[in-house]
Motif scaffolding. Structure first.
Motif, PDB file in Angstrom:
ATOM      1  N   SER A 275      17.840  -0.633   4.272  1.00 49.14           N
ATOM      2  CA  SER A 275      17.417   0.294   5.290  1.00 49.14           C
ATOM      3  C   SER A 275      16.170   0.125   5.734  1.00 49.14           C
ATOM      4  CB  SER A 275      17.808   2.079   4.746  1.00 49.14           C
ATOM      5  OG  SER A 275      17.003   2.159   3.694  1.00 49.14           O
ATOM      6  N   ALA A 276      15.831   0.481   7.040  1.00 49.67           N
ATOM      7  CA  ALA A 276      14.537   0.384   7.828  1.00 49.67           C
ATOM      8  C   ALA A 276      13.486   1.082   6.988  1.00 49.67           C
ATOM      9  CB  ALA A 276      14.746   0.636   9.244  1.00 49.67           C
ATOM     10  N   ASP A 277      13.823   2.324   6.491  1.00 42.07           N
ATOM     11  CA  ASP A 277      13.134   3.264   5.784  1.00 42.07           C
ATOM     12  C   ASP A 277      12.864   2.721   4.256  1.00 42.07           C
ATOM     13  OD1 ASP A 277      15.231   4.347   4.628  1.00 42.07           O
ATOM     14  OD2 ASP A 277      15.010   6.169   5.375  1.00 42.07           O
ATOM     15  N   SER A 278      13.238   1.822   3.835  1.00 43.04           N
ATOM     16  CA  SER A 278      13.134   1.320   2.304  1.00 43.04           C
ATOM     17  C   SER A 278      11.651   1.214   1.877  1.00 43.04           C
ATOM     18  CB  SER A 278      13.611  -0.119   2.306  1.00 43.04           C
ATOM     19  OG  SER A 278      15.172  -0.282   2.357  1.00 43.04           O
ATOM     20  N   TYR A 279      11.730   2.202   0.787  1.00 49.18           N
ATOM     21  CA  TYR A 279      10.243   2.018   0.135  1.00 49.18           C
ATOM     22  C   TYR A 279       9.347   2.760   0.832  1.00 49.18           C
ATOM     23  CZ  TYR A 279      12.780  -1.813  -1.702  1.00 49.18           C
ATOM     24  OH  TYR A 279      14.128  -2.495  -2.141  1.00 49.18           O
ATOM     25  N   HIS A 280       9.719   3.685   1.700  1.00 52.77           N
ATOM     26  CA  HIS A 280       8.391   4.189   2.666  1.00 52.77           C
ATOM     27  C   HIS A 280       7.414   4.988   1.801  1.00 52.77           C
ATOM     28  CE1 HIS A 280      11.283   7.484   3.182  1.00 52.77           C
ATOM     29  NE2 HIS A 280      10.359   8.304   3.283  1.00 52.77           N
ATOM     30  N   ASP A 281       7.881   5.631   0.566  1.00 52.76           N
ATOM     31  CA  ASP A 281       7.129   6.482   0.023  1.00 52.76           C
ATOM     32  C   ASP A 281       6.118   5.793  -0.513  1.00 52.76           C
ATOM     33  OD1 ASP A 281       9.337   8.798  -0.356  1.00 52.76           O
ATOM     34  OD2 ASP A 281      10.268   6.789  -0.857  1.00 52.76           O
ATOM     35  N   LEU A 282       6.296   4.488  -0.831  1.00 51.31           N
ATOM     36  CA  LEU A 282       4.988   3.592  -1.259  1.00 51.31           C
ATOM     37  C   LEU A 282       3.760   3.518  -0.107  1.00 51.31           C
ATOM     38  CD1 LEU A 282       6.862   0.621  -3.285  1.00 51.31           C
ATOM     39  CD2 LEU A 282       6.480   3.224  -4.020  1.00 51.31           C
ATOM     40  N   ASP A 283       4.429   3.497   1.196  1.00 59.43           N
ATOM     41  CA  ASP A 283       3.337   3.248   2.002  1.00 59.43           C
ATOM     42  C   ASP A 283       2.700   4.505   2.147  1.00 59.43           C
ATOM     43  OD1 ASP A 283       5.221   1.424   2.822  1.00 59.43           O
ATOM     44  OD2 ASP A 283       5.920   1.969   4.915  1.00 59.43           O
ATOM     45  N   ALA A 284       2.939   5.725   1.880  1.00 59.79           N
ATOM     46  CA  ALA A 284       2.208   6.924   1.757  1.00 59.79           C
ATOM     47  C   ALA A 284       1.267   6.941   0.617  1.00 59.79           C
ATOM     48  CB  ALA A 284       3.079   7.927   1.549  1.00 59.79           C
TER      49      ALA A 284
ATOM     50  N   ALA B 251      -2.695   6.922   1.175  1.00 59.62           N
ATOM     51  CA  ALA B 251      -3.587   8.079   0.671  1.00 59.62           C
ATOM     52  C   ALA B 251      -4.715   7.507  -0.356  1.00 59.62           C
ATOM     53  CB  ALA B 251      -2.664   8.830  -0.250  1.00 59.62           C
ATOM     54  N   SER B 252      -4.462   6.395  -0.823  1.00 62.43           N
ATOM     55  CA  SER B 252      -5.492   5.720  -1.698  1.00 62.43           C
ATOM     56  C   SER B 252      -6.832   5.303  -0.763  1.00 62.43           C
ATOM     57  CB  SER B 252      -5.242   4.444  -2.325  1.00 62.43           C
ATOM     58  OG  SER B 252      -4.832   3.538  -1.714  1.00 62.43           O
ATOM     59  N   GLY B 253      -6.458   5.194   0.514  1.00 62.71           N
ATOM     60  CA  GLY B 253      -7.699   4.807   1.485  1.00 62.71           C
ATOM     61  C   GLY B 253      -7.955   3.348   1.541  1.00 62.71           C
ATOM     62  N   LEU B 254      -7.196   2.765   0.738  1.00 62.87           N
ATOM     63  CA  LEU B 254      -7.158   0.945   0.897  1.00 62.87           C
ATOM     64  C   LEU B 254      -6.751   0.551   1.973  1.00 62.87           C
ATOM     65  CD1 LEU B 254      -6.109   0.159  -2.991  1.00 62.87           C
ATOM     66  CD2 LEU B 254      -8.397   0.161  -1.844  1.00 62.87           C
ATOM     67  N   ASP B 255      -5.742   1.318   2.670  1.00 65.75           N
ATOM     68  CA  ASP B 255      -4.998   0.757   3.887  1.00 65.75           C
ATOM     69  C   ASP B 255      -4.373   2.066   4.612  1.00 65.75           C
ATOM     70  OD1 ASP B 255      -3.620  -0.427   5.911  1.00 65.75           O
ATOM     71  OD2 ASP B 255      -2.114  -1.400   4.557  1.00 65.75           O
TER      72      ASP B 255
ATOM     73  N   LEU C  39      -4.641  -5.538   2.678  1.00 65.29           N
ATOM     74  CA  LEU C  39      -5.263  -5.566   1.427  1.00 65.29           C
ATOM     75  C   LEU C  39      -6.146  -6.783   1.555  1.00 65.29           C
ATOM     76  CD1 LEU C  39      -2.687  -4.143  -0.810  1.00 65.29           C
ATOM     77  CD2 LEU C  39      -4.308  -2.802   0.164  1.00 65.29           C
ATOM     78  N   PRO C  40      -7.452  -6.231   0.881  1.00 69.04           N
ATOM     79  CA  PRO C  40      -8.260  -7.698   0.572  1.00 69.04           C
ATOM     80  C   PRO C  40      -7.556  -8.807  -0.180  1.00 69.04           C
ATOM     81  CG  PRO C  40      -9.531  -5.512  -0.115  1.00 69.04           C
ATOM     82  CD  PRO C  40      -8.174  -5.249   0.407  1.00 69.04           C
ATOM     83  N   PRO C  41      -7.632 -10.170   0.167  1.00 65.82           N
ATOM     84  CA  PRO C  41      -7.113 -11.184  -0.578  1.00 65.82           C
ATOM     85  C   PRO C  41      -7.255 -10.987  -2.273  1.00 65.82           C
ATOM     86  CG  PRO C  41      -8.287 -12.106   1.008  1.00 65.82           C
ATOM     87  CD  PRO C  41      -8.643 -10.487   1.288  1.00 65.82           C
ATOM     88  N   GLN C  42      -8.401 -10.663  -2.509  1.00 61.08           N
ATOM     89  CA  GLN C  42      -8.719 -10.518  -4.110  1.00 61.08           C
ATOM     90  C   GLN C  42      -8.083  -9.595  -4.671  1.00 61.08           C
ATOM     91  OE1 GLN C  42     -10.916  -9.982  -1.753  1.00 61.08           O
ATOM     92  NE2 GLN C  42     -12.451  -8.326  -2.308  1.00 61.08           N
TER      93      GLN C  42
ATOM     94  N   ALA D 284      -4.670  -2.133  -9.200  1.00 59.99           N
ATOM     95  CA  ALA D 284      -4.163  -1.005  -9.635  1.00 59.99           C
ATOM     96  C   ALA D 284      -5.464   0.002 -10.055  1.00 59.99           C
ATOM     97  CB  ALA D 284      -3.658  -1.330 -11.165  1.00 59.99           C
ATOM     98  N   SER D 285      -6.443  -0.898 -10.506  1.00 63.00           N
ATOM     99  CA  SER D 285      -7.698  -0.134 -10.834  1.00 63.00           C
ATOM    100  C   SER D 285      -8.683   0.508  -9.555  1.00 63.00           C
ATOM    101  CB  SER D 285      -8.826  -0.999 -11.599  1.00 63.00           C
ATOM    102  OG  SER D 285      -9.508  -1.778 -10.748  1.00 63.00           O
ATOM    103  N   GLN D 286      -8.267  -0.108  -8.547  1.00 66.34           N
ATOM    104  CA  GLN D 286      -8.549   0.634  -7.023  1.00 66.34           C
ATOM    105  C   GLN D 286      -7.758   1.690  -6.888  1.00 66.34           C
ATOM    106  OE1 GLN D 286     -10.278  -1.879  -3.974  1.00 66.34           O
ATOM    107  NE2 GLN D 286     -11.187  -3.163  -5.334  1.00 66.34           N
ATOM    108  N   LEU D 287      -6.567   1.636  -6.932  1.00 61.29           N
ATOM    109  CA  LEU D 287      -5.812   2.758  -6.919  1.00 61.29           C
ATOM    110  C   LEU D 287      -6.415   3.915  -7.576  1.00 61.29           C
ATOM    111  CD1 LEU D 287      -2.166   0.928  -6.377  1.00 61.29           C
ATOM    112  CD2 LEU D 287      -3.574   2.037  -4.582  1.00 61.29           C
TER     113      LEU D 287
END
Ligand SMILES: C[S@@+](CC[C@H](N)C(=O)[O-])C[C@H]1O[C@@H](n2cnc3c(N)ncnc32)[C@H](O)[C@@H]1O
Length: 275
Positions: free
Chosen positions: A160-169, A173-177, A236-239, A248-251
């Motif tokens: 489905s087009a909405d697959s895994y959309h909770d992960l986008d949130a 929310a982390s501010g990384l993206d 997300l930054p390549p590193q 994970a540590s940034q999240l």
């Protein structure tokens, strides 16, 4: 329509260059899965019902060959051919087929828009989780249909087009993206809601449809980072994408650690070429 990285051939060539990244992505998802039937088992079950005795089987966009090998097991007397654009993944498929003591001639490295295969030759074709990489998937389905014998069957699968959309949130929310929730679906060109129309537009007749609800629970942000680092939707930054532990540590710096749940609908279509 703004486009998604899954439709950019340069992005997908690098995503699928070697088995490592695809394995990391699939492995993280499989470990998170809480409900939903195994896709390979579902495909072989649908194949058994639609095509009991195929002589020639084609697995288009075969990736690491999980379905290819399962079909080879299911149909020991059939010739099973995997096709993919990634030479690195095809080498893995070839080795897996040889390990199964199957005839495995040179598997064609090919773009699925132009299959270097004869017309009307195959009894059964599978296109599993790959048609969303085509800007116009009906063109690819028509090319696969050209290779099917009259009455031959295609099993096409997608999400489905909405697959895994909770992960986008979570990523937003982390501010990384922060814009992660505003991007188009990775599956926008071929998904649960348009797949049947696309397959019919290519001239095949839908014989059967299955929609399965899959749920996932990532144990913690470390587990989520393993998947998110492989997901080209996120900027997300390549590193960080090269190092899930760093992601994970940034999240964790911005979010409380703990489980994250999400879902996806997986759609299977069985369609027949005109007799
Ligand atoms: C998500 S993987 C799916 C692999 C496998 N079918 C499965 O279900 O596990 C998508 C596959 O499509 C292949 N692919 C993407 N674009 C392609 C193209 N234009 N021609 C052929 N294969 C392509 C990729 O190389 C990759 O192996």
């Amino acid at each position: 329509m703004s486009t998604t990285p899954f439709l950019d051939p340069d992005v997908t060539a690098s995503l699928y260059a070697t088995p490592r990244r695809l394995g990391q992505r699939t492995g993280a998802l499989h470990r998170a899965k809480t409900t939903g039937a195994d896709a390979t088992t579902t495909i072989t079950t649908l194949a058994t019902a639609s095509t009991p005795n195929p002589a020639w089987i084609l697995d288009v966009g075969c990736g690491r060959g999980t379905t290819t090998v399962a079909l080879a097991h299911r149909y020991p007397a059939a010739a099973v051919l995997g096709v993919d654009r990634s030479p690195g993944l095809l080498a893995v498929v070839q080795a897996r087929l040889v390990a199964e003591h199957r005839r495995a001639g040179l598997l064609p490295v090919a773009d699925f828009h132009h299959l270097p295969l004869p017309t009307g030759a195959f009894d059964l074709a599978v296109a599993s989780f790959c048609l969303y990489h085509a800007p116009e998937p009906a063109v690819v389905v028509a090319e696969i249909a050209r290779c099917l014998r009259p009455g031959g069957q295609l099993i096409a699968t997608t999400k489905s087009a909405d697959s895994y959309h909770d992960l986008d949130a979570v990523i937003a929310a982390s501010g990384l993206d922060p814009d992660a929730t505003h991007r188009p679906s990775l599956y926008q060109s071929f998904h649960t809601d348009n797949a049947a129309d696309v397959v019919a537009a290519a001239g095949l007749m839908i014989r059967r449809r299955l929609d399965q609800w899959h749920t996932f629970r990532f144990a913690d942000l470390g587990h989520l980072a393993e998947y998110a680092a492989t997901c080209p939707k996120y900027r997300l930054p390549p590193q960080v994408t090269a190092d899930p532990a760093m992601l994970a540590s940034q999240l964790r710096r911005h979010l409380p650690d703990g489980p994250v749940e999400t879902a996806s609908t997986v759609t299977y279509l069985v369609a027949a070429a005109p007799a």
